[in-house]
Design a protein around this motif. Structure first.
Motif, PDB file in Angstrom:
ATOM      1  N   ASP A  66       3.723 -13.360  22.388  1.00 38.46           N
ATOM      2  CA  ASP A  66       5.121 -13.328  22.094  1.00 38.46           C
ATOM      3  C   ASP A  66       5.539 -13.423  20.624  1.00 38.46           C
ATOM      4  OD1 ASP A  66       5.513 -12.670  24.810  1.00 38.46           O
ATOM      5  OD2 ASP A  66       5.470 -15.001  25.128  1.00 38.46           O
ATOM      6  N   GLY A  67       4.613 -12.854  19.770  1.00 35.60           N
ATOM      7  CA  GLY A  67       5.121 -13.061  18.246  1.00 35.60           C
ATOM      8  C   GLY A  67       5.008 -14.149  17.519  1.00 35.60           C
ATOM      9  N   VAL A  68       4.336 -15.198  17.883  1.00 37.13           N
ATOM     10  CA  VAL A  68       4.177 -16.349  17.331  1.00 37.13           C
ATOM     11  C   VAL A  68       3.526 -16.318  16.143  1.00 37.13           C
ATOM     12  CG1 VAL A  68       3.315 -18.665  17.272  1.00 37.13           C
ATOM     13  CG2 VAL A  68       4.458 -17.700  19.468  1.00 37.13           C
ATOM     14  N   GLY A  69       2.469 -15.575  15.930  1.00 33.97           N
ATOM     15  CA  GLY A  69       1.756 -15.243  14.775  1.00 33.97           C
ATOM     16  C   GLY A  69       2.677 -14.560  13.754  1.00 33.97           C
ATOM     17  N   GLU A  70       3.279 -13.692  14.116  1.00 33.40           N
ATOM     18  CA  GLU A  70       4.431 -12.659  13.182  1.00 33.40           C
ATOM     19  C   GLU A  70       5.155 -13.635  12.757  1.00 33.40           C
ATOM     20  OE1 GLU A  70       3.440 -11.819  16.044  1.00 33.40           O
ATOM     21  OE2 GLU A  70       2.311  -9.895  15.625  1.00 33.40           O
ATOM     22  N   LEU A  71       5.771 -14.933  13.567  1.00 27.36           N
ATOM     23  CA  LEU A  71       6.915 -15.687  12.935  1.00 27.36           C
ATOM     24  C   LEU A  71       5.897 -16.603  12.003  1.00 27.36           C
ATOM     25  CD1 LEU A  71       9.697 -17.270  13.084  1.00 27.36           C
ATOM     26  CD2 LEU A  71       8.448 -18.592  15.009  1.00 27.36           C
ATOM     27  N   LEU A  72       4.773 -17.099  12.331  1.00 25.81           N
ATOM     28  CA  LEU A  72       4.004 -17.933  11.311  1.00 25.81           C
ATOM     29  C   LEU A  72       3.769 -17.094   9.918  1.00 25.81           C
ATOM     30  CD1 LEU A  72       1.494 -19.914  13.408  1.00 25.81           C
ATOM     31  CD2 LEU A  72       3.795 -20.518  12.674  1.00 25.81           C
ATOM     32  N   ASP A  73       3.420 -15.868  10.137  1.00 17.83           N
ATOM     33  CA  ASP A  73       3.473 -15.111   8.884  1.00 17.83           C
ATOM     34  C   ASP A  73       4.626 -15.022   7.941  1.00 17.83           C
ATOM     35  OD1 ASP A  73       0.954 -14.185   9.559  1.00 17.83           O
ATOM     36  OD2 ASP A  73       1.376 -12.316  10.249  1.00 17.83           O
ATOM     37  N   ARG A  74       5.735 -14.973   8.778  1.00 16.04           N
ATOM     38  CA  ARG A  74       7.201 -14.651   8.048  1.00 16.04           C
ATOM     39  C   ARG A  74       7.172 -16.004   7.418  1.00 16.04           C
ATOM     40  NH1 ARG A  74      12.875 -13.981  10.836  1.00 16.04           N
ATOM     41  NH2 ARG A  74      14.452 -14.443   9.193  1.00 16.04           N
ATOM     42  N   LEU A  75       7.110 -17.262   7.741  1.00 16.98           N
ATOM     43  CA  LEU A  75       7.471 -18.622   7.552  1.00 16.98           C
ATOM     44  C   LEU A  75       6.365 -18.907   6.332  1.00 16.98           C
ATOM     45  CD1 LEU A  75       8.284 -20.717  10.865  1.00 16.98           C
ATOM     46  CD2 LEU A  75       9.740 -19.441   8.975  1.00 16.98           C
ATOM     47  N   THR A  76       5.089 -18.614   6.556  1.00 19.15           N
ATOM     48  CA  THR A  76       4.020 -18.916   5.499  1.00 19.15           C
ATOM     49  C   THR A  76       4.636 -18.078   4.262  1.00 19.15           C
ATOM     50  OG1 THR A  76       2.482 -19.243   7.292  1.00 19.15           O
ATOM     51  CG2 THR A  76       1.735 -18.648   5.007  1.00 19.15           C
ATOM     52  N   ASP A  77       4.653 -16.796   4.498  1.00 23.57           N
ATOM     53  CA  ASP A  77       5.012 -15.661   3.234  1.00 23.57           C
ATOM     54  C   ASP A  77       6.233 -16.298   2.601  1.00 23.57           C
ATOM     55  OD1 ASP A  77       2.712 -14.675   3.729  1.00 23.57           O
ATOM     56  OD2 ASP A  77       3.546 -12.721   4.482  1.00 23.57           O
ATOM     57  N   GLY A  78       7.115 -17.045   3.340  1.00 18.05           N
ATOM     58  CA  GLY A  78       8.464 -17.280   2.811  1.00 18.05           C
ATOM     59  C   GLY A  78       8.181 -18.664   2.072  1.00 18.05           C
ATOM     60  N   GLY A  79       7.150 -19.465   2.150  1.00 10.53           N
ATOM     61  CA  GLY A  79       6.955 -20.495   1.708  1.00 10.53           C
ATOM     62  C   GLY A  79       7.389 -21.857   2.301  1.00 10.53           C
ATOM     63  N   TRP A  80       7.645 -21.575   3.568  1.00 12.69           N
ATOM     64  CA  TRP A  80       8.441 -22.474   4.416  1.00 12.69           C
ATOM     65  C   TRP A  80       7.314 -23.659   4.901  1.00 12.69           C
ATOM     66  CZ3 TRP A  80      13.369 -23.931   4.121  1.00 12.69           C
ATOM     67  CH2 TRP A  80      14.057 -22.880   3.694  1.00 12.69           C
ATOM     68  N   LEU A  81       5.877 -23.140   5.221  1.00 18.76           N
ATOM     69  CA  LEU A  81       4.840 -23.795   5.849  1.00 18.76           C
ATOM     70  C   LEU A  81       3.762 -24.151   4.704  1.00 18.76           C
ATOM     71  CD1 LEU A  81       4.283 -21.645   8.902  1.00 18.76           C
ATOM     72  CD2 LEU A  81       5.819 -23.655   8.754  1.00 18.76           C
ATOM     73  N   ALA A  82       3.215 -25.552   5.020  1.00 18.37           N
ATOM     74  CA  ALA A  82       1.979 -25.745   4.200  1.00 18.37           C
ATOM     75  C   ALA A  82       0.906 -25.316   5.122  1.00 18.37           C
ATOM     76  CB  ALA A  82       2.179 -27.640   4.324  1.00 18.37           C
ATOM     77  N   VAL A  83      -0.231 -24.971   4.550  1.00 18.19           N
ATOM     78  CA  VAL A  83      -1.237 -24.399   5.293  1.00 18.19           C
ATOM     79  C   VAL A  83      -2.538 -24.899   4.927  1.00 18.19           C
ATOM     80  CG1 VAL A  83      -2.652 -22.207   5.630  1.00 18.19           C
ATOM     81  CG2 VAL A  83      -0.045 -22.066   5.217  1.00 18.19           C
ATOM     82  N   THR A  84      -3.120 -25.688   6.057  1.00 23.39           N
ATOM     83  CA  THR A  84      -4.294 -26.306   5.536  1.00 23.39           C
ATOM     84  C   THR A  84      -5.523 -25.602   6.231  1.00 23.39           C
ATOM     85  OG1 THR A  84      -3.627 -28.505   5.758  1.00 23.39           O
ATOM     86  CG2 THR A  84      -5.806 -28.496   5.931  1.00 23.39           C
ATOM     87  N   VAL A  85      -6.345 -24.847   5.263  1.00 20.71           N
ATOM     88  CA  VAL A  85      -7.458 -24.185   5.981  1.00 20.71           C
ATOM     89  C   VAL A  85      -8.629 -25.132   6.145  1.00 20.71           C
ATOM     90  CG1 VAL A  85      -9.128 -22.320   5.186  1.00 20.71           C
ATOM     91  CG2 VAL A  85      -6.671 -22.407   4.424  1.00 20.71           C
ATOM     92  N   ARG A  86      -9.481 -24.963   7.050  1.00 14.34           N
ATOM     93  CA  ARG A  86     -10.387 -25.992   7.676  1.00 14.34           C
ATOM     94  C   ARG A  86     -11.646 -24.990   8.000  1.00 14.34           C
ATOM     95  NH1 ARG A  86      -9.635 -28.673  12.000  1.00 14.34           N
ATOM     96  NH2 ARG A  86      -9.907 -30.735  11.369  1.00 14.34           N
ATOM     97  N   ASP A  87     -12.688 -25.843   7.972  1.00 10.72           N
ATOM     98  CA  ASP A  87     -13.959 -25.000   8.576  1.00 10.72           C
ATOM     99  C   ASP A  87     -14.802 -26.005   8.924  1.00 10.72           C
ATOM    100  OD1 ASP A  87     -16.005 -22.595   8.594  1.00 10.72           O
ATOM    101  OD2 ASP A  87     -17.205 -23.963   7.325  1.00 10.72           O
ATOM    102  N   GLY A  88     -15.508 -25.936  10.159  1.00 10.12           N
ATOM    103  CA  GLY A  88     -16.392 -26.683  10.847  1.00 10.12           C
ATOM    104  C   GLY A  88     -15.866 -28.205  11.002  1.00 10.12           C
TER     105      GLY A  88
END
Length: 457
Positions: A66-88
């Motif tokens: 239901d568009g959650v990914g698209e909402l996160l795209d919008r907020l991430t690209d707008g600088g509203w979200l901190a993004v922590t990239v993880r692996d393992g």
């Protein structure tokens, strides 16, 4: 980079300072002075925002429907979200916005990208952080292996998936830490003319995108209750002081040239008359008029403020004056500290000591024919006086204080028909040695040459 193609373990969080207020079909993101309304949201999107209000979450923890990914795209690209990239199961890096983000750059050859000359990597209490004075975010490096990726030479040796390495490079370009062409920053005067320390100092000591509130900025008195305020009066040097005569200010008020006259007559004197050097009385008058301590103002039991003829932020008055006398009538040659409380000169070092000679010789580039000064007033800052009160702007404040003290010396010297020439540099290491001080407690921040001017043709 879409939130949908970030690694599955990536965590998203509202950036620091952001408040999200939700309603059944929308929300408002609040981070003054920037706010954003989100309307027409579905139930899953609203629930995702509620989850973010609770703390960091992965896309799968919020749902991919239901568009959650698209909402996160919008907020991430707008600088509203901190993004922590993880692996393992391990945090690698976090994009930490403090302003609105620009549009992501078009695809570039990431292998040719390189670190901007303005980027700075340093360690703080949380670990390593990558910063840039013109960036809209910081990049927190959790995994030290990533440091080798910043110069582009160690990528092949790091045991991380290629997709992670490529994504980091794309994020570094988007965040502004990488430039696509290493020559870009030298093609234009506007970027080539700035050094990294100068631009960083400018941005760190002013309000702007990074600092929009007075929290941890300005006169916060952050050290009060934790550290004692450095005393207003410097511990006296042990030698016998030379008492200086006190000028008659009442007579000077009546006899001095006008302010307009001294402003218009002021100039930087680069030639001095060693056959008729400055006198002890003139040096005493100049110091008294420009730099004496007029009043001590206790503030409670743990603070002291001062009053001197020139202005100083917060009344802290961190500047000290060290006259180096090479040739003056009535003052033995040597380096002194001006005791502004007692209006006296306290001996610091012999004139022929190597460090004092270095301080003297550093002025020769300023004077005509490489001459040496009759007297040079070395200006030092007892930095703790300012840093106890001010955050981020401490050193910038010290330099401003140097400027107003220099102008005060210029104007008083002009009124007295003395020659004055301020210097934009000095030998900081020589000062520390000559004065016997710890540079982190007292540092050289300027110097002013004074003496009898040579006749002007």
């Amino acid at each position: 980079m879409s939130a949908l193609v970030y690694p599955e373990q990536t965590r998203f969080a509202l950036r620091e300072g952001v408040t999200c207020v939700t309603v059944p079909t929308g929300a408002v993101l609040l981070n003054p002075p920037h706010n954003e309304k989100l309307t027409g949201l579905g139930a899953a999107q609203v629930q995702a925002l509620k989850s973010l209000n609770q703390g960091p979450a992965t896309l799968s923890e919020m749902t991919v429907e239901d568009g959650v990914g698209e909402l996160l795209d919008r907020l991430t690209d707008g600088g509203w979200l901190a993004v922590t990239v993880r692996d393992g199961g391990r945090d690698l890096y976090t994009i930490r916005p403090f302003a609105q983000a620009p549009a992501r750059p078009a695809h570039v050859r990431t292998w040719s990208a390189t670190l901007s000359k303005f980027a700075v990597v340093h360690r703080d209490s949380e670990g390593f952080v990558l910063e840039h004075p013109l960036a809209w975010c910081d990049l927190r490096i959790h995994d030290p292996r990533l440091l080798a990726l910043l110069d582009g030479t160690g990528a092949a040796d790091i045991d991380l998936p290629y997709s992670i390495k490529n994504q980091l490079t794309e994020d570094l370009l988007w965040c502004g830490f990488f430039v696509a062409d290493p020559e870009d920053e030298d093609r234009e005067f506007r970027t080539r003319s700035w050094s990294a320390p100068d631009l960083w100092f400018h941005r760190r000591s002013t309000l702007g995108p990074r600092t929009i509130t007075w929290e941890h900025f300005g006169p916060t008195k952050w050290a009060k209750g934790t550290f004692p305020q450095p005393p207003a009066r410097k511990t006296a040097y042990p030698g016998a002081p030379i008492a200086l005569p006190v000028p008659d200010l009442t007579a000077l008020r009546a006899q001095d040239p006008t302010l307009t006259a001294v402003l218009e007559d002021r100039y930087s004197c680069r030639a001095f008359d060693d056959n008729a050097p400055i006198t002890a009385a003139e040096l005493a008058e100049l110091l008294y008029r420009a730099a004496r301590t007029r009043e001590v103002k206790p503030v409670g039991d743990d603070e002291e403020l001062l009053s001197r003829p020139y202005p100083s932020g917060g009344g802290v008055y961190e500047l000290e004056v060290y006259p180096i006398v090479r040739h003056a009538d009535g003052v033995p040659a040597g380096m002194y500290h001006y005791d502004s409380f007692e209006h006296a000169l306290r001996p610091v070092a012999d004139l022929d000591s190597p460090a004092v000679q270095r301080l003297l010789k550093s002025t020769s580039a300023t004077l005509a024919d490489g001459a040496l000064p009759q007297v040079v007033l070395v200006l030092a800052a007892r930095s703790g006086r300012v840093m106890w009160t001010y955050e981020q702007v401490s050193y910038a404040s010290m330099l401003k204080h140097v400027g107003v003290l220099m102008q005060t010396i210029y104007l008083a010297g002009t009124a007295m028909e003395l020659g004055v020439c301020a210097q934009g540099f000095s030998d900081t290491a020589a000062f520390v040695t000559a004065a016997g001080v710890d540079e982190l407690e007292e540092c050289n921040v300027g110097s002013v040459i004074v003496g009898r001017p040579a006749p002007r043709g």
